[in-house]
Write an enzyme that holds these catalytic residues in place. Structure first.
Site, PDB file in Angstrom:
ATOM      1  N   ASP A  41       0.876  -1.172   0.000  1.00  0.00           N
ATOM      2  CA  ASP A  41       0.000   0.000   0.000  1.00  0.00           C
ATOM      3  C   ASP A  41       0.916   1.226   0.000  1.00  0.00           C
ATOM      4  O   ASP A  41       2.144   1.110  -0.185  1.00  0.00           O
ATOM      5  CB  ASP A  41      -0.984  -0.036   1.183  1.00  0.00           C
ATOM      6  CG  ASP A  41      -0.326   0.257   2.523  1.00  0.00           C
ATOM      7  OD1 ASP A  41       0.929   0.316   2.597  1.00  0.00           O
ATOM      8  OD2 ASP A  41      -1.059   0.438   3.520  1.00  0.00           O
ATOM      9  N   CYS A  79       3.363  -2.885   4.024  1.00  0.00           N
ATOM     10  CA  CYS A  79       2.490  -1.767   4.378  1.00  0.00           C
ATOM     11  C   CYS A  79       3.232  -0.967   5.444  1.00  0.00           C
ATOM     12  O   CYS A  79       4.432  -1.176   5.651  1.00  0.00           O
ATOM     13  CB  CYS A  79       1.100  -2.224   4.809  1.00  0.00           C
ATOM     14  SG  CYS A  79       0.987  -3.068   6.399  1.00  0.00           S
ATOM     15  N   THR A  85       3.105  -0.876   8.802  1.00  0.00           N
ATOM     16  CA  THR A  85       3.605  -1.706   9.901  1.00  0.00           C
ATOM     17  C   THR A  85       3.908  -3.137   9.472  1.00  0.00           C
ATOM     18  O   THR A  85       4.591  -3.861  10.203  1.00  0.00           O
ATOM     19  CB  THR A  85       2.534  -1.804  11.004  1.00  0.00           C
ATOM     20  OG1 THR A  85       1.348  -2.362  10.410  1.00  0.00           O
ATOM     21  CG2 THR A  85       2.220  -0.441  11.602  1.00  0.00           C
ATOM     22  N   HIS A 103       9.797 -23.236   9.692  1.00  0.00           N
ATOM     23  CA  HIS A 103       8.754 -23.842  10.526  1.00  0.00           C
ATOM     24  C   HIS A 103       7.355 -23.720   9.924  1.00  0.00           C
ATOM     25  O   HIS A 103       6.544 -24.624  10.076  1.00  0.00           O
ATOM     26  CB  HIS A 103       8.738 -23.178  11.908  1.00  0.00           C
ATOM     27  CG  HIS A 103       9.907 -23.576  12.766  1.00  0.00           C
ATOM     28  ND1 HIS A 103       9.941 -23.334  14.117  1.00  0.00           N
ATOM     29  CD2 HIS A 103      11.088 -24.179  12.462  1.00  0.00           C
ATOM     30  CE1 HIS A 103      11.095 -23.797  14.622  1.00  0.00           C
ATOM     31  NE2 HIS A 103      11.812 -24.293  13.628  1.00  0.00           N
ATOM     32  N   ASN A 104       7.066 -22.584   9.291  1.00  0.00           N
ATOM     33  CA  ASN A 104       5.690 -22.323   8.854  1.00  0.00           C
ATOM     34  C   ASN A 104       5.500 -22.500   7.349  1.00  0.00           C
ATOM     35  O   ASN A 104       4.386 -22.366   6.854  1.00  0.00           O
ATOM     36  CB  ASN A 104       5.256 -20.902   9.249  1.00  0.00           C
ATOM     37  CG  ASN A 104       5.598 -20.558  10.686  1.00  0.00           C
ATOM     38  OD1 ASN A 104       6.331 -19.603  10.956  1.00  0.00           O
ATOM     39  ND2 ASN A 104       5.102 -21.345  11.630  1.00  0.00           N
ATOM     40  N   ARG A 113       7.402   1.468   7.344  1.00  0.00           N
ATOM     41  CA  ARG A 113       7.696   2.644   8.173  1.00  0.00           C
ATOM     42  C   ARG A 113       8.592   2.300   9.352  1.00  0.00           C
ATOM     43  O   ARG A 113       8.955   3.181  10.130  1.00  0.00           O
ATOM     44  CB  ARG A 113       6.379   3.257   8.665  1.00  0.00           C
ATOM     45  CG  ARG A 113       5.559   3.863   7.539  1.00  0.00           C
ATOM     46  CD  ARG A 113       4.232   4.434   8.032  1.00  0.00           C
ATOM     47  NE  ARG A 113       3.501   5.010   6.905  1.00  0.00           N
ATOM     48  CZ  ARG A 113       2.168   5.057   6.820  1.00  0.00           C
ATOM     49  NH1 ARG A 113       1.427   4.587   7.794  1.00  0.00           N
ATOM     50  NH2 ARG A 113       1.591   5.595   5.770  1.00  0.00           N
ATOM     51  N   ARG A 118       7.582 -32.526  11.963  1.00  0.00           N
ATOM     52  CA  ARG A 118       6.520 -32.056  12.862  1.00  0.00           C
ATOM     53  C   ARG A 118       5.947 -30.715  12.392  1.00  0.00           C
ATOM     54  O   ARG A 118       4.783 -30.405  12.648  1.00  0.00           O
ATOM     55  CB  ARG A 118       7.036 -31.951  14.298  1.00  0.00           C
ATOM     56  CG  ARG A 118       8.082 -30.874  14.541  1.00  0.00           C
ATOM     57  CD  ARG A 118       8.622 -30.943  15.975  1.00  0.00           C
ATOM     58  NE  ARG A 118       9.508 -29.853  16.298  1.00  0.00           N
ATOM     59  CZ  ARG A 118      10.801 -29.784  15.963  1.00  0.00           C
ATOM     60  NH1 ARG A 118      11.343 -30.769  15.253  1.00  0.00           N
ATOM     61  NH2 ARG A 118      11.543 -28.740  16.310  1.00  0.00           N
ATOM     62  N   HIS A 119       6.766 -29.960  11.660  1.00  0.00           N
ATOM     63  CA  HIS A 119       6.274 -28.675  11.157  1.00  0.00           C
ATOM     64  C   HIS A 119       5.266 -28.887  10.031  1.00  0.00           C
ATOM     65  O   HIS A 119       4.337 -28.093   9.877  1.00  0.00           O
ATOM     66  CB  HIS A 119       7.450 -27.807  10.711  1.00  0.00           C
ATOM     67  CG  HIS A 119       8.427 -27.550  11.812  1.00  0.00           C
ATOM     68  ND1 HIS A 119       8.097 -26.794  12.921  1.00  0.00           N
ATOM     69  CD2 HIS A 119       9.692 -27.989  12.013  1.00  0.00           C
ATOM     70  CE1 HIS A 119       9.135 -26.764  13.749  1.00  0.00           C
ATOM     71  NE2 HIS A 119      10.111 -27.483  13.233  1.00  0.00           N
TER      72      HIS A 119
HETATM   73  C1  RB5 Z   1      -1.754   3.084   6.274  1.00  0.00           C
HETATM   74  O1  RB5 Z   1      -1.770   4.345   6.852  1.00  0.00           O
HETATM   75  C2  RB5 Z   1      -1.451   2.055   7.338  1.00  0.00           C
HETATM   76  O2  RB5 Z   1      -2.522   1.901   8.182  1.00  0.00           O
HETATM   77  C3  RB5 Z   1      -1.069   0.736   6.690  1.00  0.00           C
HETATM   78  O3  RB5 Z   1       0.003   0.917   5.832  1.00  0.00           O
HETATM   79  C4  RB5 Z   1      -0.672  -0.374   7.628  1.00  0.00           C
HETATM   80  O4  RB5 Z   1       0.308   0.053   8.510  1.00  0.00           O
HETATM   81  C5  RB5 Z   1      -1.771  -1.078   8.297  1.00  0.00           C
HETATM   82  O5  RB5 Z   1      -1.575  -2.058   9.024  1.00  0.00           O
END
Ligand code: RB5
Length: 145
Positions: free
Chosen positions: A8, A65, A67, A98-99, A109, A132-133
């Site tokens: 995004d 994104c 976060t 593992h996954n 960010r 096991r995984h």
């Molecule tokens: C966008 O502002 C922000 O919410 C998105 O990039 C993300 O961090 C959401 O989890």
């Protein structure tokens, strides 16, 4: 190896850093957008990136994104996708080992490009351990039904 990548607006800058780096490594990259810093909705791009994996066009997808959380939550709603949020190379290796994750999420960010490259490298160098995984991954798949 073919890699899909999607973001995004919050992950756009990191995506743009990663694409030329991946290409320099000789990897084929499918850029699923977004194409600017304009505000958009991360579930739309999670879906686009995950679809490239599910169709067999890509071996895995990198999702960015702000976060990494929102786009990983969205990706994990897509049937057949196992997405791990990767804040470190150690975790990136483990989500493969593992996954058997077929998607990794990065927080644009909160992750400097140099660290993001180490994370992607660690994921690509890791191998699923099975055993096991595999049992646990099968149980994750069963939750989708
Ligand atoms: C966008 O502002 C922000 O919410 C998105 O990039 C993300 O961090 C959401 O989890």
């Amino acid at each position: 190896m073919k890699i899909a990548i999607a973001s995004d607006h919050g992950g756009f800058s990191l995506k743009q850093e990663l694409i030329p780096w991946l290409k320099e490594k000789g990897l084929e990259v499918i850029d699923c957008g977004t194409d600017s810093e304009d505000s958009c909705d991360y579930p739309d791009y999670a879906k686009k990136g995950c679809d490239e994996v599910l169709s067999g066009n890509a071996d895995f997808v990198i999702l960015c994104c702000g976060t990494g959380v929102g786009i990983s939550i969205a990706a994990n709603k897509v049937h057949g996708i196992r997405c791990g949020l990767c804040p470190s190379p150690e975790i990136a290796a483990l989500v493969k080992q593992h996954n058997n994750a077929n998607a990794i999420a990065l927080g644009g960010r909160f992750t400097e490009p140099a660290l993001a490259k180490e994370i992607v490298e660690a994921y690509m160098n890791a191998e699923f351990m099975g055993g096991r995984h595999q049992t646990r991954v099968d149980k994750i798949s069963a939750l989708e039904d």
